[in-house]
Design a protein around this motif. Structure first.
Motif, short mmCIF file in Angstrom:
data_model
loop_
_atom_site.label_atom_id
_atom_site.label_comp_id
_atom_site.label_asym_id
_atom_site.label_seq_id
_atom_site.Cartn_x
_atom_site.Cartn_y
_atom_site.Cartn_z
N ASN A 1 18.01 63.94 11.85
CA ASN A 1 17.08 63.13 12.62
C ASN A 1 17.12 63.47 14.11
OD1 ASN A 1 15.33 60.47 12.62
ND2 ASN A 1 16.75 60.26 14.32
N GLY A 2 18.31 63.74 14.64
CA GLY A 2 18.42 64.05 16.06
C GLY A 2 18.06 62.86 16.94
N GLU A 3 17.18 63.12 17.92
CA GLU A 3 16.77 62.06 18.84
C GLU A 3 15.35 61.62 18.50
OE1 GLU A 3 18.48 60.43 20.96
OE2 GLU A 3 20.33 61.57 21.08
N SER A 4 14.61 61.10 19.50
CA SER A 4 13.30 60.52 19.23
C SER A 4 12.20 61.56 19.10
CB SER A 4 12.92 59.53 20.33
OG SER A 4 12.76 60.20 21.57
N GLY A 5 12.46 62.79 19.52
CA GLY A 5 11.42 63.79 19.50
C GLY A 5 11.26 64.46 18.15
N ALA A 6 10.13 65.16 17.98
CA ALA A 6 9.92 65.93 16.77
C ALA A 6 10.73 67.22 16.84
CB ALA A 6 8.43 66.26 16.61
N ALA A 7 11.31 67.63 15.70
CA ALA A 7 12.06 68.89 15.58
C ALA A 7 13.21 68.98 16.58
CB ALA A 7 11.11 70.07 15.73
N ASP A 8 13.84 67.84 16.92
CA ASP A 8 14.96 67.89 17.85
C ASP A 8 16.30 67.66 17.15
OD1 ASP A 8 14.87 65.21 17.27
OD2 ASP A 8 14.63 64.53 19.35
N GLY A 9 16.29 67.73 15.80
CA GLY A 9 17.53 67.55 15.05
C GLY A 9 18.33 68.83 14.95
N HIS A 10 19.41 68.77 14.18
CA HIS A 10 20.34 69.89 14.01
C HIS A 10 20.37 70.28 12.54
CE1 HIS A 10 21.74 67.28 17.38
NE2 HIS A 10 21.76 68.46 18.01
N PRO A 11 21.05 71.36 12.17
CA PRO A 11 21.19 71.68 10.75
C PRO A 11 21.79 70.50 10.00
CG PRO A 11 21.88 73.54 12.09
CD PRO A 11 21.64 72.41 13.04
N LEU A 12 21.25 70.20 8.84
CA LEU A 12 21.75 69.09 8.03
C LEU A 12 23.19 69.35 7.65
CD1 LEU A 12 18.58 68.91 5.80
CD2 LEU A 12 19.35 67.02 7.23
N THR A 13 24.09 68.44 7.97
CA THR A 13 25.51 68.65 7.73
C THR A 13 26.13 67.36 7.23
OG1 THR A 13 25.54 70.22 9.57
CG2 THR A 13 27.66 69.52 8.71
N LEU A 14 26.74 67.42 6.05
CA LEU A 14 27.45 66.29 5.46
C LEU A 14 28.87 66.70 5.13
CD1 LEU A 14 24.75 64.91 2.96
CD2 LEU A 14 25.33 64.00 5.22
N ALA A 15 29.84 65.99 5.69
CA ALA A 15 31.26 66.25 5.41
C ALA A 15 31.60 67.71 5.59
CB ALA A 15 31.63 65.77 4.01
N GLY A 16 31.05 68.33 6.62
CA GLY A 16 31.35 69.71 6.93
C GLY A 16 30.51 70.74 6.21
N THR A 17 29.69 70.31 5.25
CA THR A 17 28.83 71.23 4.50
C THR A 17 27.44 71.24 5.11
OG1 THR A 17 30.06 70.86 2.46
CG2 THR A 17 27.83 71.78 2.25
N THR A 18 26.91 72.43 5.37
CA THR A 18 25.59 72.58 5.95
C THR A 18 24.58 72.91 4.87
OG1 THR A 18 26.53 73.32 8.05
CG2 THR A 18 24.22 73.86 7.65
N TYR A 19 23.40 72.32 4.98
CA TYR A 19 22.34 72.49 3.99
C TYR A 19 21.11 73.07 4.68
CZ TYR A 19 25.15 69.19 1.23
OH TYR A 19 26.15 68.56 0.55
N GLU A 20 20.47 74.03 4.01
CA GLU A 20 19.26 74.62 4.58
C GLU A 20 18.04 73.73 4.36
OE1 GLU A 20 18.48 78.53 3.25
OE2 GLU A 20 20.39 79.37 3.96
N LYS A 21 18.02 72.99 3.25
CA LYS A 21 16.85 72.19 2.91
C LYS A 21 17.22 70.71 2.83
CE LYS A 21 13.41 73.77 1.96
NZ LYS A 21 12.26 74.13 2.85
N GLY A 22 16.24 69.88 3.11
CA GLY A 22 16.47 68.44 3.00
C GLY A 22 15.66 67.67 4.03
N ILE A 23 15.92 66.38 4.13
CA ILE A 23 15.19 65.49 5.03
C ILE A 23 16.20 64.70 5.85
CG2 ILE A 23 13.55 63.59 5.19
CD1 ILE A 23 12.48 64.41 2.42
#
Length: 1013
Positions: free
Chosen positions: A894-916
């Motif tokens: 999600n990042g901040e309030s802007g569009a496309a201002d997030g980071h690579p999706l990362t859960l518990a140290g694992t990075t995902y290329e796809k997702g929401i």
């Protein structure tokens, strides 16, 4: 630091300063027990002022008018008044009073009221002259170290209103609730910016605490009203109605000001210099934005050109002149105070927006700021003072608009704002509002929905530069730009109606936006949640905003009377609750009260478009005898205060119901002002439901026109349009002298609803109908005959350009009271955008011997092609996307309030290329069309949050929840998702907050993938 965090930091700094002054919590010693006033030990009076001594304490009663008086209590016998002359205005000579000793009590009074002062102990009770009790203390006035409390008995059905701007409430009763009055810098639901130490009761009285101290009103049994000071000072108002009580309160503290007419048009705010969010710009860049309003044919009355911390300005006079050339006035945000106001006004400033950064704690400092800014505009120009304030106090209604502060656009934002502004009118605040779709967050759809209903408030503003993208009403593309334009121009056309109510507020204290309880005090539903999410705009419009992502609106309560759907002309007899009201994106649920006579300015973008030859239009819904008085002046200067204004009254005489003649009498315009029209043409739209035989102007027949085109081309005449909202008679007059009255007579027609009320069919459409882009389909329309059989029923649809409609076969007869479903073949355009599309069903038929047309707007869903193979959720079309902060992100956090201002999706140290990546509360809806069998994903709070936040994830298919996660925190392990979806058409991925604090609720649908055939 984000803009929102920066603004929050400023507020936090102010609160910290206050805390430093008051000391740390818990540092004070235990408070001594409260003291209640004792027995009366002395009594004296001097004309209308009475003193009652009770030991060391002294109470003073001062009569101000026949129905207004003041009670003060000094526990140590010494009276003080911290407000001085700040709030209460000079009231003229006091009334004649009388008193008597009744043994157990003194009775002090005027010809209108009697105040009983019981002796042992001292307690007060207020009665009307006829003996009716209005209120009575159950306990005498009580004080502690830093508070005083009055305790009143609560009536069996007594309701309470007021306390100023109470976010999320106020237009329904405060009974059983505790209401805070003070400054808390909470501009969201539950906050109370611009609160006012005044409340009123349905029993016929009001109370104003004359203080700068915070107040707490607990409307329990008994009622306790506490101010945080060891002095008691309150004014009481007795009146036959809530309107009268508001009038007395605003006579004491000041009537609402009359804004310039451009102040009633929408305003625009942004920073055009040193803008941290938009990069370096120049103040003159504001002219390019003003050009956007002109090019998109949208009203824009004024612009704040420096709305941003540290923004500053340059080329001020040139900017002001450029805006004026575009029929817009320049405003400035007073972030750094008003020391330069005089030179700024001389350069062209006409609007001043105040701010907490220098207004301070919102009591005397804020009130002085409002008055000084208002005065500064007037002392340095011929304009009227026009200010906006996020925090103020009693008395500010006479100098400014009360604005609810910085919020984030969402459906919830719309919901809680609805009761806020109408409720504030119960405290004499005639001009209250919030930014369209907030200043953060928001979406094209919530912007359109929020703007719709705010066009029935007298004032509003859109603010840019803080959200991910600018928020001018033309930024969103179609259909949003057209919808926004239509409502902006509807507001513009209603300016004569709105301005007349603005003038009325200067006399009565009652603003345009009103709770139902104000106009329908005897309706038990008006005080309840049945009427919470709707309001009246003047006496004639009932507005029920859409505050959910839906195309229907339930729970619209219509009080007693006949109410007309503004869009279809359908009549409803109240009291009634309307459910399943069809409200596609372009339709605000809006009703007009039968008998309404509404003045309008047709076809303008700006009030400045009006010329000496411009027409005045009257939109009339005839029923019985009704009237409206139009108020006019030059709209800009202060000459009206010296009597330079005019009024013109319209009287309508029509049948109460059914057939008869309709007479409209337009009186002479009385009064003069600069620019007044000496002659003007008049346009009328008279909602009769049946064609008249003739239309006469002062006894001479006007020509009947054969078609809409012929009518529009003609300089005068009339035409009956059966297809317009149930049947409307349109009339044009030649240019007529305004110093003479005239009469328009429509012969052999009817009251609103037609000669045979209820004869026309009603039209409804089943919810949830879907079509595919470019694919043949059918739309069902339900036609219900009224009190007479409907014959020759033809159903047609008006659809967007490029759609193909095949007319349905004519239905020979639909018996009275029965429903026939008619299916119409429809093929959407190949390039039709997925989502909602608005269609209009028109049903031409004959009933009660007359040809009629009934219409209904409705929405259908245009679906994208369903997936034909496995698909990532982030690659599909999102039919709906709501998000708690900023936009939902594809393939990033999600990042901040802007569009496309997030980071690579990362859960518990694992990075995902796809997702929401989303922020609670959020919902993403996709269309699967029954083609998919399962959803798999990993979910959790993104590592960017660093361990906090708390949410729950859920999967919903076709309205049924299939799976819900346990509570997930930033420290939780990743939760796997594997949900069966056989046959599901619509799937919604939800993330909801679970602990009431949405900070850090950045949820990830990592590797979300649908298995599809």
């Amino acid at each position: 630091m984000t803009p929102k965090r920066f603004r929050s930091a400023v507020v936090a700094a102010l609160i910290g300063l206050l805390a430093a002054v008051t000391g740390p919590a818990g540092s004070a010693q235990a408070e001594p027990a409260d003291t209640t006033v004792g027995d009366v030990t002395g009594f004296a009076h001097d004309g209308p002022v009475y003193r009652l001594t009770a030991g060391n304490a002294v109470a003073r009663v001062s009569f101000v008018s026949g129905e207004t008086f003041r009670i003060e209590l000094a526990p140590d016998g010494t009276f003080t008044d911290p407000t001085g002359q700040d709030i209460v205005l000079p009231q003229g000579a006091p009334p004649a009073t009388h008193w008597s000793d009744k043994g157990d009590r003194y009775e002090l009074g005027t010809s209108k009221v009697t105040l009983r002062a019981y002796k042992s102990p001292l307690r007060f009770a207020l009665h009307r002259a006829d003996g009716t009790q209005l209120w009575a203390e159950t306990t005498g006035l009580t004080w502690g170290r830093d508070k005083t409390t009055q305790t009143l008995a609560r009536g069996t059905a007594e309701q309470y209103y007021g306390a100023g701007m109470q976010n999320g409430r106020g237009n329904t009763s405060h009974r059983g609730k505790t209401v805070e009055v003070g400054v808390d810098y909470n501009w969201d639901d539950g906050g109370h910016p611009n609160s006012v130490p005044f409340y009123l009761s349905s029993e016929g009285y009001g109370v104003y605490r004359n203080t700068y101290a915070p107040n707490t009103y607990a409307f329990n049994d008994p009622v306790t009203a506490t101010a945080k000071e060891q002095r008691f000072d309150a004014y009481y108002f007795a009146g036959p109605s809530a309107k009268d009580v508001i009038g007395q309160y605003t006579k004491l503290t000041g009537k609402p000001f009359l804004p310039p007419v451009y102040g009633l048009e929408i305003g625009d705010a942004d920073c055009y210099l040193h803008n941290a969010n938009r990069g370096e710009r120049h103040t003159l860049d504001a002219l390019k934005v003003a050009d956007g309003y002109v090019q998109n044919d949208m009203p824009n009355g004024w612009m704040l050109v420096n709305d941003g911390y540290g923004c500053g300005y340059e080329d001020l006079a040139e900017t002001a002149k450029g805006l004026q050339d575009r029929k817009t006035q320049m405003g400035l945000w007073t972030e750094d105070g008003i020391g330069k106001l005089a030179e700024q006004v001389r350069a062209g400033q006409r609007v001043a927006k105040l701010d907490v950064a220098w207004v301070g704690d919102g009591y005397k400092f804020a009130l002085d700021g409002c008055k000084d800014a208002y005065k500064g505009i007037e002392e340095n120009s011929d304009a009227r003072g026009f200010t906006w304030a996020p925090e103020s106090w009693s008395g500010a209604q006479r100098c400014g608009v009360q604005w609810s502060g910085d919020q984030s656009g969402s459906w919830e934002y719309i919901r809680w704002q609805i009761p806020t502004y109408a409720g504030a009118s119960m405290s004499g605040l005639a001009y209250t509002t919030g930014d369209v779709d907030g200043i953060f967050g928001g979406s094209p759809k919530t912007y359109a929905r929020d703007l719709q209903w705010k066009m029935f408030l007298p004032v509003t503003m859109t603010m840019d530069g803080w959200a991910a993208s600018d928020k001018q009403p033309f930024r969103y593309g179609e259909p949003y730009t057209s919808v926004n334009r239509d409502y902006l121009k509807l507001h513009e056309s209603l300016l004569p109606y709105i301005y007349s109510y603005a003038h009325e507020a200067t006399r009565t204290g009652v603003g345009l936006a009103r709770p139902l309880a104000l106009e329908y005090p005897d309706d038990p539903e008006a005080a309840t949640d049945a009427a919470k999410y709707e309001f009246l705009s003047g006496e004639d419009f009932l507005v029920a905003p859409v505050y959910q992502d839906a195309v229907e609106r339930d729970g619209i309560y219509l009080p007693k009377g006949t109410w007309i759907d503004y869009w279809s002309g359908r009549s409803y007899e109240g009291p009634v609750t309307v459910d399943n009201y069809s409200a596609p994106l372009d339709t605000l649920p809006l009703f007009v009260k039968a008998g309404a006579t509404v003045p309008m300015w047709p076809g303008i973008r700006s009030y400045a478009d009006r010329t000496a030859g411009s027409p005045l239009a009257w939109d009339i819904y005839p029923q019985g005898k009704s009237s409206f008085t139009l108020y006019e002046d030059d709209g800009v200067t202060r000459q009206h205060r010296g009597g330079k204004y005019a009024t013109q009254r319209a009287d309508v005489d029509a049948p109460r119901s059914g057939a008869g003649d309709v007479r409209v009498r337009i009186g002479a315009s009385k009064g003069e002002f600069t620019g007044k029209q000496s002659t003007r043409p008049y346009h009328f739209s008279v909602h009769t439901g049946d064609a008249p035989s003739t239309v006469e102007l002062d006894g001479r027949g006007l020509p009947s026109r054969s078609s809409k085109g012929a009518y529009e081309r003609a300089a005068q005449g009339w035409w009956y349009d059966q297809d317009d909202r149930g049947g409307v008679v349109h009339v044009k007059t030649p240019s007529l002298r305004t110093d003479r009255g005239f009469e328009l007579e429509l012969e052999d027609t009817s009251a609103v609803g037609g000669r045979t009320p209820g004869a026309a069919v009603s039209v409804s459409v089943p919810a949830g109908q879907e079509l595919g882009a470019g694919a043949p389909g059918k739309v069902a329309v339900d036609v219900t005959a009224g009190g007479r059989d409907a014959t020759g029923v033809q159903v047609s649809l008006n659809a967007p350009a490029g759609w193909q409609i095949t007319p349905a076969q004519t239905v020979d007869r639909i018996p009275a009271g029965t429903t026939k479903r008619v299916e119409v073949a429809v093929t959407p355009a190949v390039d039709a955008k997925p989502g909602e599309a608005t269609l209009t069903a028109a049903v031409r038929h004959r009933a009660a011997g007359v040809d009629r047309t009934s219409v209904q707007r409705f929405a259908v869903g245009v679906m994208p092609p369903p997936p034909a193979a496995d698909a990532w959720a982030s690659d599909l079309v999102w039919l709906r996307s709501t998000n708690g902060y900023g936009p939902a992100e594809r393939d990033r956090s999600n990042g901040e309030s802007g569009a496309a201002d997030g980071h690579p999706l990362t859960l518990a140290g694992t990075t995902y290329e796809k997702g929401i990546g989303v922020h609670a509360d959020s919902g993403i809806e996709v269309y699967l069309g029954g083609r998919c069998t399962s959803l798999t994903a990993d979910v959790g709070i993104d590592d960017e949050i660093n361990g906090y936040g708390e949410v729950a994830f859920s999967v919903e298919a076709d309205g049924k929840v299939l799976w819900t996660s346990p509570k997930v925190t930033g420290a939780s392990a990743t939760v796997p998702v594997d949900v069966r979806l056989e046959g599901a058409r619509h799937v919604r991925l939800n993330v909801t907050d679970t602990n009431g604090s949405k900070a850090g609720d950045h949820g990830d649908w990592a590797a979300a993938r649908f298995s599809c055939a």
